[in-house]
Design an enzyme around this catalytic site. Structure first.
Site, mmCIF file in Angstrom:
data_model
loop_
_atom_site.group_PDB
_atom_site.id
_atom_site.type_symbol
_atom_site.label_atom_id
_atom_site.label_comp_id
_atom_site.label_asym_id
_atom_site.label_seq_id
_atom_site.Cartn_x
_atom_site.Cartn_y
_atom_site.Cartn_z
ATOM 1 N N LYS A 67 0.882 -1.173 0.000
ATOM 2 C CA LYS A 67 0.000 0.000 0.000
ATOM 3 C C LYS A 67 0.919 1.221 0.000
ATOM 4 C CE LYS A 67 -4.378 -1.244 2.134
ATOM 5 N NZ LYS A 67 -4.402 -2.516 1.434
ATOM 6 N N ASP A 80 -1.442 -1.969 -4.192
ATOM 7 C CA ASP A 80 -2.866 -1.953 -3.838
ATOM 8 C C ASP A 80 -3.476 -0.612 -4.239
ATOM 9 O OD1 ASP A 80 -2.499 -4.399 -2.654
ATOM 10 O OD2 ASP A 80 -2.961 -3.737 -0.617
ATOM 11 N N ARG A 130 -4.340 -5.875 -11.524
ATOM 12 C CA ARG A 130 -5.257 -6.686 -10.718
ATOM 13 C C ARG A 130 -6.586 -5.936 -10.657
ATOM 14 N NH1 ARG A 130 -4.176 -5.828 -5.052
ATOM 15 N NH2 ARG A 130 -2.489 -7.320 -5.030
ATOM 16 N N GLY A 175 -13.550 -3.206 -5.304
ATOM 17 C CA GLY A 175 -13.326 -1.986 -4.527
ATOM 18 C C GLY A 175 -13.873 -2.129 -3.125
ATOM 19 N N THR A 214 -11.215 -11.557 -7.280
ATOM 20 C CA THR A 214 -12.602 -11.622 -6.789
ATOM 21 C C THR A 214 -12.892 -13.010 -6.217
ATOM 22 O OG1 THR A 214 -14.948 -11.315 -7.365
ATOM 23 C CG2 THR A 214 -13.568 -12.330 -9.050
ATOM 24 N N ARG A 259 -13.038 -3.905 6.679
ATOM 25 C CA ARG A 259 -13.445 -3.922 5.267
ATOM 26 C C ARG A 259 -13.880 -5.332 4.861
ATOM 27 N NH1 ARG A 259 -9.038 -0.111 4.800
ATOM 28 N NH2 ARG A 259 -7.601 -1.679 4.004
ATOM 29 N N ARG A 260 -13.237 -6.357 5.455
ATOM 30 C CA ARG A 260 -13.655 -7.748 5.163
ATOM 31 C C ARG A 260 -15.045 -7.998 5.726
ATOM 32 N NH1 ARG A 260 -9.426 -6.714 3.124
ATOM 33 N NH2 ARG A 260 -10.955 -6.112 1.597
HETATM 34 C C1 LIG Z 1 -6.511 -10.544 -4.265
HETATM 35 C C2 LIG Z 1 -7.341 -9.370 -3.850
HETATM 36 C C3 LIG Z 1 -6.751 -8.123 -3.713
HETATM 37 C C4 LIG Z 1 -7.514 -7.025 -3.350
HETATM 38 N N1 LIG Z 1 -6.943 -5.780 -3.329
HETATM 39 C C5 LIG Z 1 -7.731 -4.701 -3.161
HETATM 40 C C6 LIG Z 1 -7.213 -3.375 -3.295
HETATM 41 O O1 LIG Z 1 -6.006 -3.175 -3.543
HETATM 42 N N2 LIG Z 1 -8.068 -2.335 -3.144
HETATM 43 C C7 LIG Z 1 -9.406 -2.507 -2.877
HETATM 44 O O2 LIG Z 1 -10.142 -1.527 -2.810
HETATM 45 N N3 LIG Z 1 -9.906 -3.747 -2.700
HETATM 46 C C8 LIG Z 1 -9.119 -4.839 -2.839
HETATM 47 N N4 LIG Z 1 -9.655 -6.090 -2.691
HETATM 48 C C9 LIG Z 1 -11.029 -6.246 -2.129
HETATM 49 C C10 LIG Z 1 -12.103 -6.108 -3.210
HETATM 50 O O3 LIG Z 1 -12.195 -4.784 -3.643
HETATM 51 C C11 LIG Z 1 -13.485 -6.553 -2.677
HETATM 52 O O4 LIG Z 1 -13.850 -5.713 -1.618
HETATM 53 C C12 LIG Z 1 -13.556 -7.981 -2.201
HETATM 54 O O5 LIG Z 1 -12.822 -8.832 -3.021
HETATM 55 C C13 LIG Z 1 -15.016 -8.482 -2.145
HETATM 56 O O6 LIG Z 1 -15.569 -8.460 -3.407
HETATM 57 P P1 LIG Z 1 -15.720 -9.756 -4.333
HETATM 58 O O7 LIG Z 1 -15.109 -9.438 -5.658
HETATM 59 O O8 LIG Z 1 -15.164 -10.943 -3.673
HETATM 60 O O9 LIG Z 1 -17.259 -9.876 -4.648
HETATM 61 P P2 LIG Z 1 -18.552 -9.872 -3.721
HETATM 62 O O10 LIG Z 1 -19.695 -9.774 -4.660
HETATM 63 O O11 LIG Z 1 -18.440 -8.878 -2.637
HETATM 64 O O12 LIG Z 1 -18.521 -11.307 -3.073
HETATM 65 C C14 LIG Z 1 -18.771 -12.483 -3.816
HETATM 66 C C15 LIG Z 1 -18.849 -13.649 -2.854
HETATM 67 O O13 LIG Z 1 -17.556 -13.874 -2.276
HETATM 68 C C16 LIG Z 1 -17.649 -14.178 -0.904
HETATM 69 N N5 LIG Z 1 -16.994 -13.103 -0.131
HETATM 70 C C17 LIG Z 1 -16.598 -11.893 -0.566
HETATM 71 N N6 LIG Z 1 -16.000 -11.187 0.406
HETATM 72 C C18 LIG Z 1 -16.033 -11.981 1.502
HETATM 73 C C19 LIG Z 1 -15.574 -11.836 2.831
HETATM 74 N N7 LIG Z 1 -14.959 -10.729 3.244
HETATM 75 N N8 LIG Z 1 -15.772 -12.856 3.686
HETATM 76 C C20 LIG Z 1 -16.379 -14.003 3.297
HETATM 77 N N9 LIG Z 1 -16.819 -14.201 2.042
HETATM 78 C C21 LIG Z 1 -16.656 -13.212 1.155
HETATM 79 C C22 LIG Z 1 -19.135 -14.267 -0.585
HETATM 80 O O14 LIG Z 1 -19.531 -15.598 -0.757
HETATM 81 C C23 LIG Z 1 -19.762 -13.382 -1.634
HETATM 82 O O15 LIG Z 1 -21.071 -13.737 -1.925
HETATM 83 C C24 LIG Z 1 -8.904 -7.188 -3.061
HETATM 84 C C25 LIG Z 1 -9.492 -8.450 -3.183
HETATM 85 C C26 LIG Z 1 -8.740 -9.531 -3.588
HETATM 86 C C27 LIG Z 1 -9.408 -10.856 -3.750
#
Ligand SMILES: Cc1cc2nc3c(=O)[nH]c(=O)nc-3n(C[C@H](O)[C@H](O)[C@H](O)COP(=O)(O)OP(=O)(O)OC[C@H]3O[C@@H](n4cnc5c(N)ncnc54)[C@H](O)[C@@H]3O)c2cc1C
Length: 307
Positions: free
Chosen positions: A96, A129, A179, A183, A226, A288-289
């Site tokens: 970051k 990031d 990547r 968000g 994702t 955020r998680r």
């Molecule tokens: C490798 C990686 C790097 C990332 N880097 C950044 C970054 O630099 N900046 C940034 O803003 N964001 C980052 N993120 C976070 C990203 O922006 C999302 O907030 C996050 O990935 C949740 O969105 P999703 O694409 O999984 O889809 P969603 O539609 O939110 O989730 C799809 C499904 O995945 C599962 N899921 C998702 N999140 C969770 C969770 N926290 N706990 C349990 N199950 C979950 C659930 O089953 C959900 O129904 C990153 C994510 C990943 C995977």
């Protein structure tokens, strides 16, 4: 509403300083990280490598306010890169910029970033990031500058931002690794799509752009960040329909989320990478998680009552 509440709580200084002291909170967060120490992340990476999964490490922390702290984080990443090499791991790192001193001085931050990129070596991408939307311009600027002199630079872009399509137009020709994520921050509706449906649709549209002839000619390394299995299946079908090969992209997910899907991707012949976070500064990241899936609050409650 719950997402918004949790994201507001992620920025609360009192909670940030106090929550990590509670044992139940530490137990709840352990679902998303192998431990606070680098040694725990290294042990996890060894296990993942045996199963055919790649890894990217990130040490938790953001918005540092002391130059000595930013230098310390940089030194830490240099040590990480030496240790993963010595252990024969293919682990890359993700940083970051506000942890490398961006709020203090973009030039200082850039110096730190370049040190890490040089230590990683040409074949190991250093991922940057993407943080809140007020950092996007400077983050992309530093990423492009670093890419002008080093091949191993990657940056994260977010499909919830309206601007990302235009940003890709400036990143793709430069051959940065990209990547794509949805968000994770609390953003106003004038900069980010408020509806999840639009964020998801934009994600797919941006993926098509990342897999275009232009992007492949520029040798853009594409990481699909994702856990959305439905979206992943749609992207895989697109790859197959275009006949562009499974090695045209990789899937990246966070440690502890969709573990089965991470392994299934490997079994199906896709590259699957786990982003492993560690460190003691986990509060804002963990919130955020929780905001991503408020059902995760049940794990927090379970740990509270088990205390
Ligand atoms: C490798 C990686 C790097 C990332 N880097 C950044 C970054 O630099 N900046 C940034 O803003 N964001 C980052 N993120 C976070 C990203 O922006 C999302 O907030 C996050 O990935 C949740 O969105 P999703 O694409 O999984 O889809 P969603 O539609 O939110 O989730 C799809 C499904 O995945 C599962 N899921 C998702 N999140 C969770 C969770 N926290 N706990 C349990 N199950 C979950 C659930 O089953 C959900 O129904 C990153 C994510 C990943 C995977």
């Amino acid at each position: 509403m719950m997402r918004s509440l949790l994201l507001s709580a992620s920025q609360n200084v009192w909670l940030r300083d106090h929550v990590p002291r509670f044992r139940f909170a530490r137990r709840a967060v352990s679902r998303f990280m192998p431990g606070e120490e680098l040694s725990a992340a290294l042990a996890a990476a060894q296990t993942f490598q045996r199963k055919g999964l790649g890894t990217v490490f990130t040490r938790l922390g953001e918005n540092v306010t002391e130059a000595s702290e930013a230098a310390g984080v940089t030194g830490h990443y240099l040590e990480v890169l030496d240790r993963v090499k010595a252990m024969g791991l293919g682990t890359e790192v993700s940083v970051k910029l506000t942890q490398l001193g961006l709020d203090l001085s973009p030039e200082l931050c850039f110096k730190h970033l370049v040190k890490i990129i040089e230590r990683a070596g040409a074949k190991s991408v250093v991922w940057i990031d993407m943080e809140a939307s007020n950092y996007v311009d400077v983050t992309l600027d530093l990423a492009r500058r670093a890419r002008a002199t080093h091949p191993n630079v990657g940056v994260c872009v977010q499909s919830y931002l309206y601007r990302t399509e235009k940003d890709l137009a400036t990143l793709i020709p430069r051959g940065l690794a990209i990547r794509l994520v949805k968000g994770a921050y609390k953003e106003p509706t004038n900069v980010a799509f408020p509806r999840k449906r639009n964020v998801d649709e934009n994600y797919f549209k941006l993926t098509e752009r990342l897999l275009s002839d232009e992007a492949r000619a520029a040798r853009v390394r594409v990481a699909i960040g994702t856990h959305d299995v439905k979206l992943i299946r749609r992207i895989q079908a697109f790859v197959t329909s275009q006949g562009i090969g499974k090695d045209s992209l990789e899937f990246q997910m966070l440690y502890g989320i969709q573990r089965q899907a991470q392994l299934q991707l490997v079994e199906e012949g896709w590259r699957s990478v786990v982003l492993v976070a560690y460190g003691s500064y986990w509060y804002p990241w963990y919130m955020r998680r929780l905001a991503e899936r408020p059902a995760n609050l049940w794990f927090v409650m379970k740990n509270l009552f088990a205390a």
